[in-house]
Design a protein around this motif. Structure first.
Motif, mmCIF file in Angstrom:
data_model
loop_
_atom_site.group_PDB
_atom_site.id
_atom_site.type_symbol
_atom_site.label_atom_id
_atom_site.label_comp_id
_atom_site.label_asym_id
_atom_site.label_seq_id
_atom_site.Cartn_x
_atom_site.Cartn_y
_atom_site.Cartn_z
ATOM 1 N N ASP A 47 0.822 -1.211 0.000
ATOM 2 C CA ASP A 47 0.000 0.000 0.000
ATOM 3 C C ASP A 47 0.858 1.264 0.000
ATOM 4 O OD1 ASP A 47 -2.246 -1.569 0.005
ATOM 5 O OD2 ASP A 47 -2.727 -1.247 2.123
ATOM 6 N N LEU A 48 2.091 1.174 0.511
ATOM 7 C CA LEU A 48 2.989 2.326 0.515
ATOM 8 C C LEU A 48 3.533 2.625 -0.884
ATOM 9 C CD1 LEU A 48 4.984 1.515 3.766
ATOM 10 C CD2 LEU A 48 3.153 3.211 3.489
ATOM 11 N N ASN A 49 3.521 1.620 -1.749
ATOM 12 C CA ASN A 49 3.974 1.792 -3.132
ATOM 13 C C ASN A 49 2.954 1.089 -4.035
ATOM 14 O OD1 ASN A 49 5.243 1.987 -5.566
ATOM 15 N ND2 ASN A 49 7.003 0.740 -5.026
ATOM 16 N N PRO A 50 1.839 1.747 -4.329
ATOM 17 C CA PRO A 50 0.774 1.100 -5.101
ATOM 18 C C PRO A 50 1.197 0.638 -6.493
ATOM 19 C CG PRO A 50 0.056 3.237 -4.230
ATOM 20 C CD PRO A 50 1.511 3.102 -3.935
ATOM 21 N N ALA A 51 2.293 1.182 -7.015
ATOM 22 C CA ALA A 51 2.750 0.779 -8.344
ATOM 23 C C ALA A 51 3.458 -0.582 -8.320
ATOM 24 C CB ALA A 51 3.691 1.839 -8.918
ATOM 25 N N ALA A 52 3.857 -1.043 -7.140
ATOM 26 C CA ALA A 52 4.569 -2.327 -7.038
ATOM 27 C C ALA A 52 3.624 -3.475 -7.398
ATOM 28 C CB ALA A 52 5.119 -2.521 -5.631
ATOM 29 N N GLN A 53 4.115 -4.370 -8.236
ATOM 30 C CA GLN A 53 3.322 -5.526 -8.632
ATOM 31 C C GLN A 53 3.522 -6.657 -7.629
ATOM 32 O OE1 GLN A 53 4.635 -6.191 -12.672
ATOM 33 N NE2 GLN A 53 3.026 -4.844 -13.439
ATOM 34 N N ARG A 54 2.475 -7.372 -7.372
ATOM 35 C CA ARG A 54 2.529 -8.470 -6.392
ATOM 36 C C ARG A 54 2.915 -9.771 -7.076
ATOM 37 N NH1 ARG A 54 -2.582 -6.734 -2.604
ATOM 38 N NH2 ARG A 54 -1.853 -4.606 -2.355
ATOM 39 N N VAL A 55 3.798 -10.487 -6.391
ATOM 40 C CA VAL A 55 4.335 -11.743 -6.893
ATOM 41 C C VAL A 55 4.142 -12.794 -5.806
ATOM 42 C CG1 VAL A 55 6.474 -12.911 -7.594
ATOM 43 C CG2 VAL A 55 6.062 -10.537 -8.275
ATOM 44 N N ARG A 56 3.843 -14.015 -6.200
ATOM 45 C CA ARG A 56 3.712 -15.077 -5.209
ATOM 46 C C ARG A 56 4.797 -16.121 -5.430
ATOM 47 N NH1 ARG A 56 -1.872 -17.492 -4.924
ATOM 48 N NH2 ARG A 56 -2.284 -15.367 -4.260
ATOM 49 N N LEU A 57 5.592 -16.347 -4.388
ATOM 50 C CA LEU A 57 6.564 -17.442 -4.397
ATOM 51 C C LEU A 57 5.828 -18.723 -4.026
ATOM 52 C CD1 LEU A 57 9.535 -15.888 -2.395
ATOM 53 C CD2 LEU A 57 9.483 -16.378 -4.835
ATOM 54 N N THR A 58 6.274 -19.841 -4.559
ATOM 55 C CA THR A 58 5.733 -21.122 -4.128
ATOM 56 C C THR A 58 6.846 -21.920 -3.457
ATOM 57 O OG1 THR A 58 6.149 -22.121 -6.286
ATOM 58 C CG2 THR A 58 3.970 -21.189 -5.939
ATOM 59 N N ILE A 59 6.439 -22.857 -2.651
ATOM 60 C CA ILE A 59 7.391 -23.706 -1.940
ATOM 61 C C ILE A 59 8.070 -24.626 -2.949
ATOM 62 C CG2 ILE A 59 7.568 -25.531 -0.217
ATOM 63 C CD1 ILE A 59 6.044 -23.707 1.503
ATOM 64 N N GLY A 60 9.382 -24.672 -2.892
ATOM 65 C CA GLY A 60 10.150 -25.471 -3.825
ATOM 66 C C GLY A 60 10.426 -26.877 -3.326
ATOM 67 N N PRO A 61 11.055 -27.689 -4.155
ATOM 68 C CA PRO A 61 11.299 -29.088 -3.801
ATOM 69 C C PRO A 61 12.238 -29.255 -2.604
ATOM 70 C CG PRO A 61 12.441 -28.507 -5.836
ATOM 71 C CD PRO A 61 11.568 -27.342 -5.478
ATOM 72 N N ALA A 62 13.075 -28.269 -2.327
ATOM 73 C CA ALA A 62 14.044 -28.406 -1.232
ATOM 74 C C ALA A 62 13.629 -27.609 0.003
ATOM 75 C CB ALA A 62 15.418 -27.961 -1.692
ATOM 76 N N PHE A 63 12.351 -27.249 0.101
ATOM 77 C CA PHE A 63 11.913 -26.402 1.218
ATOM 78 C C PHE A 63 12.315 -26.992 2.568
ATOM 79 C CE2 PHE A 63 8.890 -24.827 4.365
ATOM 80 C CZ PHE A 63 9.030 -23.465 4.185
ATOM 81 N N ALA A 64 12.101 -28.273 2.761
ATOM 82 C CA ALA A 64 12.395 -28.910 4.047
ATOM 83 C C ALA A 64 13.684 -29.729 4.022
ATOM 84 C CB ALA A 64 11.229 -29.801 4.459
ATOM 85 N N SER A 65 14.488 -29.558 2.974
ATOM 86 C CA SER A 65 15.712 -30.359 2.842
ATOM 87 C C SER A 65 16.804 -29.906 3.787
ATOM 88 C CB SER A 65 16.246 -30.280 1.414
ATOM 89 O OG SER A 65 15.335 -30.824 0.512
ATOM 90 N N GLU A 66 17.627 -30.852 4.151
ATOM 91 C CA GLU A 66 18.843 -30.554 4.907
ATOM 92 C C GLU A 66 19.863 -29.948 3.949
ATOM 93 O OE1 GLU A 66 19.402 -30.963 8.143
ATOM 94 O OE2 GLU A 66 17.521 -31.934 8.617
ATOM 95 N N PRO A 67 20.808 -29.166 4.345
ATOM 96 C CA PRO A 67 20.925 -28.683 5.709
ATOM 97 C C PRO A 67 20.002 -27.487 5.945
ATOM 98 C CG PRO A 67 22.734 -27.822 4.414
ATOM 99 C CD PRO A 67 21.912 -28.712 3.507
ATOM 100 N N PHE A 68 19.376 -27.488 7.106
ATOM 101 C CA PHE A 68 18.592 -26.333 7.499
ATOM 102 C C PHE A 68 19.564 -25.211 7.837
ATOM 103 C CE2 PHE A 68 15.542 -29.741 8.640
ATOM 104 C CZ PHE A 68 14.531 -29.361 7.769
ATOM 105 N N ARG A 69 19.064 -24.027 7.860
ATOM 106 C CA ARG A 69 19.860 -22.841 8.203
ATOM 107 C C ARG A 69 20.927 -22.547 7.162
ATOM 108 N NH1 ARG A 69 15.876 -22.347 11.030
ATOM 109 N NH2 ARG A 69 15.736 -23.157 13.109
ATOM 110 N N SER A 70 20.674 -23.032 5.937
ATOM 111 C CA SER A 70 21.603 -22.784 4.844
ATOM 112 C C SER A 70 20.783 -22.400 3.614
ATOM 113 C CB SER A 70 22.401 -24.062 4.569
ATOM 114 O OG SER A 70 23.271 -23.866 3.502
ATOM 115 N N PRO A 71 21.052 -21.249 3.001
ATOM 116 C CA PRO A 71 20.274 -20.831 1.831
ATOM 117 C C PRO A 71 20.408 -21.828 0.674
ATOM 118 C CG PRO A 71 21.594 -19.013 2.661
ATOM 119 C CD PRO A 71 22.045 -20.237 3.387
ATOM 120 N N ARG A 72 19.279 -22.071 0.003
ATOM 121 C CA ARG A 72 19.247 -22.961 -1.163
ATOM 122 C C ARG A 72 18.351 -22.338 -2.213
ATOM 123 N NH1 ARG A 72 19.444 -29.214 -0.203
ATOM 124 N NH2 ARG A 72 18.597 -28.970 -2.278
ATOM 125 N N ILE A 73 18.797 -22.348 -3.425
ATOM 126 C CA ILE A 73 18.054 -21.750 -4.528
ATOM 127 C C ILE A 73 16.736 -22.474 -4.797
ATOM 128 C CG2 ILE A 73 19.140 -23.062 -6.379
ATOM 129 C CD1 ILE A 73 19.273 -20.385 -7.927
#
Length: 161
Positions: A47-73
């Motif tokens: 609402d602070l930037n009405p021109a911004a388009q909304r995007v929805r990310l979906t959960i990927g195949p490695a969402f719950a994969s080990e190692p946790f606490r490590s970024p994964r694409i």
């Protein structure tokens, strides 16, 4: 509360990171859709930037994969529907709670791989656990009470009012 924070600090944040052209939130495995509280926070920020388009990310195949606490694409996916929306644009990612940063950073990796040129992460709260050594040190170093007027960019007064 988020709107007040955005009004107070939005101009300072925008002057530092630039204005975003698209906005999304970190989905949850338990509540991945627009009903999640993070989606509501993202709507308030949008609402602070009405021109911004909304995007929805979906959960990927490695969402719950080990190692946790490590970024994964592959923890998150930008579906084909939203790729043109983010291509060549600055995307703001809203996260409700930062624990280690792996989900927010994973979202940034997925967005960049899908064509975003810049990703900024806005985290609403930080979860600290006293039994984690690095968190305990941070907790023990805290001396000042929370101050909503303290600029999140400078740590003092906002240079832009």
């Amino acid at each position: 509360m988020m709107r007040v924070g955005g009004l107070l600090h939005g101009p300072c944040i925008a002057s530092t990171v630039g204005t975003w052209e698209a906005i999304t939130f970190i989905p949850s495995a338990k509540c991945p859709g627009p009903e999640h509280p993070s989606a509501g926070l993202a709507r308030q920020i949008a609402d602070l930037n009405p021109a911004a388009q909304r995007v929805r990310l979906t959960i990927g195949p490695a969402f719950a994969s080990e190692p946790f606490r490590s970024p994964r694409i592959d923890r998150f996916v930008v579906t084909q529907e939203f790729r043109p929306t983010i291509h060549g644009r600055h995307v703001l990612v809203v996260d409700d709670t930062w624990v280690s940063g792996d989900k927010a950073q994973s979202a940034a990796l997925a967005l960049k791989a899908s064509g975003a040129t810049k990703v900024t992460i806005l985290c609403v709260a930080r979860l600290l656990k006293y039994d984690w050594d690095d968190h305990r040190l941070l907790i023990e170093d805290l001396n000042d009470p929370y101050d909503a007027l303290r600029c999140p960019v400078t740590g003092g007064a906002c240079p832009i009012a």
